[in-house]
Design a protein around this motif. Structure first.
Motif, PDB file in Angstrom:
ATOM      1  N   GLY A  84       0.821  -1.211   0.000  1.00 42.52           N
ATOM      2  CA  GLY A  84       0.000   0.000   0.000  1.00 42.52           C
ATOM      3  C   GLY A  84       0.850   1.254   0.000  1.00 42.52           C
ATOM      4  N   LEU A  85       1.935   1.232   0.763  1.00 45.51           N
ATOM      5  CA  LEU A  85       2.863   2.370   0.783  1.00 45.51           C
ATOM      6  C   LEU A  85       3.487   2.554  -0.599  1.00 45.51           C
ATOM      7  CD1 LEU A  85       4.629   4.599   2.005  1.00 45.51           C
ATOM      8  CD2 LEU A  85       6.162   2.795   2.849  1.00 45.51           C
ATOM      9  N   ILE A  86       3.932   1.469  -1.195  1.00 50.31           N
ATOM     10  CA  ILE A  86       4.576   1.583  -2.508  1.00 50.31           C
ATOM     11  C   ILE A  86       3.582   2.075  -3.556  1.00 50.31           C
ATOM     12  CG2 ILE A  86       5.704   0.291  -4.363  1.00 50.31           C
ATOM     13  CD1 ILE A  86       7.063  -1.369  -2.149  1.00 50.31           C
ATOM     14  N   GLY A  87       2.331   1.649  -3.456  1.00 51.45           N
ATOM     15  CA  GLY A  87       1.310   2.170  -4.366  1.00 51.45           C
ATOM     16  C   GLY A  87       1.168   3.678  -4.227  1.00 51.45           C
ATOM     17  N   ALA A  88       1.202   4.180  -2.983  1.00 50.30           N
ATOM     18  CA  ALA A  88       1.111   5.627  -2.741  1.00 50.30           C
ATOM     19  C   ALA A  88       2.352   6.346  -3.263  1.00 50.30           C
ATOM     20  CB  ALA A  88       0.919   5.891  -1.253  1.00 50.30           C
ATOM     21  N   VAL A  89       3.513   5.711  -3.127  1.00 50.34           N
ATOM     22  CA  VAL A  89       4.757   6.296  -3.638  1.00 50.34           C
ATOM     23  C   VAL A  89       4.694   6.400  -5.162  1.00 50.34           C
ATOM     24  CG1 VAL A  89       7.238   5.874  -3.945  1.00 50.34           C
ATOM     25  CG2 VAL A  89       6.189   5.581  -1.688  1.00 50.34           C
ATOM     26  N   LYS A  90       4.254   5.321  -5.799  1.00 50.89           N
ATOM     27  CA  LYS A  90       4.128   5.334  -7.253  1.00 50.89           C
ATOM     28  C   LYS A  90       3.182   6.450  -7.693  1.00 50.89           C
ATOM     29  CE  LYS A  90       3.737   1.113  -9.164  1.00 50.89           C
ATOM     30  NZ  LYS A  90       3.438  -0.332  -9.312  1.00 50.89           N
ATOM     31  N   ASP A  91       2.086   6.612  -6.971  1.00 52.58           N
ATOM     32  CA  ASP A  91       1.120   7.647  -7.321  1.00 52.58           C
ATOM     33  C   ASP A  91       1.708   9.043  -7.135  1.00 52.58           C
ATOM     34  OD1 ASP A  91      -1.559   7.851  -8.387  1.00 52.58           O
ATOM     35  OD2 ASP A  91      -2.101   8.828  -6.508  1.00 52.58           O
ATOM     36  N   SER A  92       2.595   9.188  -6.147  1.00 52.34           N
ATOM     37  CA  SER A  92       3.232  10.500  -5.945  1.00 52.34           C
ATOM     38  C   SER A  92       4.144  10.849  -7.121  1.00 52.34           C
ATOM     39  CB  SER A  92       4.003  10.536  -4.625  1.00 52.34           C
ATOM     40  OG  SER A  92       5.226   9.829  -4.710  1.00 52.34           O
ATOM     41  N   TYR A  93       4.763   9.839  -7.711  1.00 53.63           N
ATOM     42  CA  TYR A  93       5.580  10.093  -8.902  1.00 53.63           C
ATOM     43  C   TYR A  93       4.720  10.491 -10.094  1.00 53.63           C
ATOM     44  CZ  TYR A  93       9.924   8.538  -6.746  1.00 53.63           C
ATOM     45  OH  TYR A  93      11.037   8.445  -5.942  1.00 53.63           O
ATOM     46  N   ALA A  94       3.477  10.044 -10.127  1.00 50.00           N
ATOM     47  CA  ALA A  94       2.572  10.461 -11.207  1.00 50.00           C
ATOM     48  C   ALA A  94       2.365  11.970 -11.162  1.00 50.00           C
ATOM     49  CB  ALA A  94       1.240   9.734 -11.099  1.00 50.00           C
ATOM     50  N   VAL A  95       2.257  12.527  -9.946  1.00 50.28           N
ATOM     51  CA  VAL A  95       2.121  13.982  -9.806  1.00 50.28           C
ATOM     52  C   VAL A  95       3.347  14.671 -10.382  1.00 50.28           C
ATOM     53  CG1 VAL A  95       1.948  15.902  -8.163  1.00 50.28           C
ATOM     54  CG2 VAL A  95       0.642  13.816  -7.772  1.00 50.28           C
ATOM     55  N   ASP A  96       4.534  14.177 -10.030  1.00 56.44           N
ATOM     56  CA  ASP A  96       5.772  14.765 -10.546  1.00 56.44           C
ATOM     57  C   ASP A  96       5.811  14.718 -12.068  1.00 56.44           C
ATOM     58  OD1 ASP A  96       6.480  15.015  -7.911  1.00 56.44           O
ATOM     59  OD2 ASP A  96       8.102  13.548  -7.970  1.00 56.44           O
ATOM     60  N   ALA A  97       5.457  13.565 -12.628  1.00 48.46           N
ATOM     61  CA  ALA A  97       5.497  13.409 -14.082  1.00 48.46           C
ATOM     62  C   ALA A  97       4.511  14.359 -14.754  1.00 48.46           C
ATOM     63  CB  ALA A  97       5.201  11.963 -14.468  1.00 48.46           C
ATOM     64  N   MET A  98       3.292  14.483 -14.199  1.00 48.53           N
ATOM     65  CA  MET A  98       2.300  15.395 -14.782  1.00 48.53           C
ATOM     66  C   MET A  98       2.785  16.841 -14.726  1.00 48.53           C
ATOM     67  SD  MET A  98      -1.526  13.999 -13.826  1.00 48.53           S
ATOM     68  CE  MET A  98      -1.276  13.866 -12.065  1.00 48.53           C
ATOM     69  N   GLU A  99       3.394  17.231 -13.611  1.00 48.89           N
ATOM     70  CA  GLU A  99       3.909  18.596 -13.494  1.00 48.89           C
ATOM     71  C   GLU A  99       5.054  18.836 -14.472  1.00 48.89           C
ATOM     72  OE1 GLU A  99       4.833  18.966  -9.330  1.00 48.89           O
ATOM     73  OE2 GLU A  99       2.727  19.258  -8.780  1.00 48.89           O
ATOM     74  N   TYR A 100       5.904  17.839 -14.625  1.00 48.04           N
ATOM     75  CA  TYR A 100       7.034  17.925 -15.556  1.00 48.04           C
ATOM     76  C   TYR A 100       6.528  18.135 -16.982  1.00 48.04           C
ATOM     77  CZ  TYR A 100      11.528  16.593 -17.667  1.00 48.04           C
ATOM     78  OH  TYR A 100      12.699  16.582 -18.367  1.00 48.04           O
ATOM     79  N   ILE A 101       5.509  17.378 -17.364  1.00 49.63           N
ATOM     80  CA  ILE A 101       4.945  17.485 -18.714  1.00 49.63           C
ATOM     81  C   ILE A 101       4.188  18.801 -18.870  1.00 49.63           C
ATOM     82  CG2 ILE A 101       3.261  16.495 -20.321  1.00 49.63           C
ATOM     83  CD1 ILE A 101       4.018  13.724 -18.963  1.00 49.63           C
ATOM     84  N   SER A 102       3.335  19.136 -17.900  1.00 55.63           N
ATOM     85  CA  SER A 102       2.510  20.351 -17.985  1.00 55.63           C
ATOM     86  C   SER A 102       3.347  21.612 -18.110  1.00 55.63           C
ATOM     87  CB  SER A 102       1.610  20.465 -16.758  1.00 55.63           C
ATOM     88  OG  SER A 102       0.668  19.429 -16.755  1.00 55.63           O
ATOM     89  N   ALA A 103       4.513  21.627 -17.460  1.00 52.67           N
ATOM     90  CA  ALA A 103       5.388  22.799 -17.515  1.00 52.67           C
ATOM     91  C   ALA A 103       5.915  23.050 -18.926  1.00 52.67           C
ATOM     92  CB  ALA A 103       6.555  22.626 -16.538  1.00 52.67           C
ATOM     93  N   ARG A 104       5.814  22.051 -19.788  1.00 49.23           N
ATOM     94  CA  ARG A 104       6.342  22.158 -21.144  1.00 49.23           C
ATOM     95  C   ARG A 104       5.250  22.356 -22.202  1.00 49.23           C
ATOM     96  NH1 ARG A 104       9.332  20.182 -17.522  1.00 49.23           N
ATOM     97  NH2 ARG A 104      11.593  20.224 -17.699  1.00 49.23           N
ATOM     98  N   LEU A 105       4.020  22.399 -21.762  1.00 51.93           N
ATOM     99  CA  LEU A 105       2.897  22.635 -22.673  1.00 51.93           C
ATOM    100  C   LEU A 105       2.519  24.108 -22.627  1.00 51.93           C
ATOM    101  CD1 LEU A 105       0.611  19.586 -21.759  1.00 51.93           C
ATOM    102  CD2 LEU A 105       2.275  19.750 -23.621  1.00 51.93           C
ATOM    103  N   THR A 106       2.177  24.662 -23.780  1.00 50.07           N
ATOM    104  CA  THR A 106       1.759  26.061 -23.817  1.00 50.07           C
ATOM    105  C   THR A 106       0.388  26.160 -24.482  1.00 50.07           C
ATOM    106  OG1 THR A 106       2.746  26.524 -25.988  1.00 50.07           O
ATOM    107  CG2 THR A 106       4.174  26.809 -24.042  1.00 50.07           C
TER     108      THR A 106
END
Length: 199
Positions: A56-78
């Motif tokens: 369950g902890l690892i699932g939450a950790v994986k989901d936290s990386y999804a936030v990072d990835a979305m922010e990384y991608i969104s910062a490059r979209l205009t």
């Protein structure tokens, strides 16, 4: 949100941050309840109170990386990008994010850890999938393509993306990082051009 819920969420974040620190500094194999608990400043039993299990902890950790990835991608979209440019950019920078974090790619997409996590426990990965499909709908609307074709094209392009990341992560290709990134965005454009009748 009540005070007890805020505290609970804050305490969960301590564990998630601690687990990420272990993964990023020592790798997934070094992750264990004792090490994470020590870093978080809680007893090992607390992991079970907050997450039910290490999985369950690892699932939450994986989901936290999804936030990072979305922010990384969104910062490059205009806003000035066309839907197709946004789609190409999203695929390219998704690939770049995980190429720069191969251990995270392996943890999220290739390990058995956290597999039992359901959609409600992983809202950010669900949101990431929705965002990708929204981009596809925008492009497909411009091309006047139906839902069945949209689903097939998304499957083809996502398989291409993950296949490229897998081969590079495990050293199964001689292609370099920059060429892979160019290929990923070029493949998206190529498939969409064919759908639009440009080829």
């Amino acid at each position: 949100m009540r005070g007890s819920e805020i505290r609970r969420e804050r305490n969960r974040e301590y564990f998630i941050k601690a687990a990420r620190q272990v993964i990023e500094e020592r790798g997934i194999k070094a992750l264990n309840i004792r090490r994470v608990s020590e870093l978080a400043g809680y007893s090992p039993a607390s992991v079970y109170n907050y997450f039910g299990s290490m999985d369950g902890l690892i699932g939450a950790v994986k989901d936290s990386y999804a936030v990072d990835a979305m922010e990384y991608i969104s910062a490059r979209l205009t806003d000035s990008m066309t839907p197709l440019e946004r789609l190409e950019t999203s695929y390219r920078y998704f690939a770049e994010y995980f190429l720069d974090r191969p251990e995270i790619f392996k943890l999220i997409f290739m390990s058995g850890f956290g597999k039992g996590t359901d959609r409600e426990a992983a809202p950010n990965f669900t949101e990431m999938a929705h965002q990708r499909m929204d981009l596809f709908h925008s492009v497909m609307k411009d091309l006047n393509v139906g839902e069945a074709t949209l689903a097939r094209v998304e499957n083809i392009l996502s398989s291409m993306l993950f296949g490229n990341l897998y081969f590079l992560s495990f050293g199964l290709t001689d292609i370099d990082r920059d060429t892979l990134l160019e290929n990923v965005s070029g493949n998206v454009s190529f498939v969409m051009d064919i759908l639009g009748g440009s080829e």
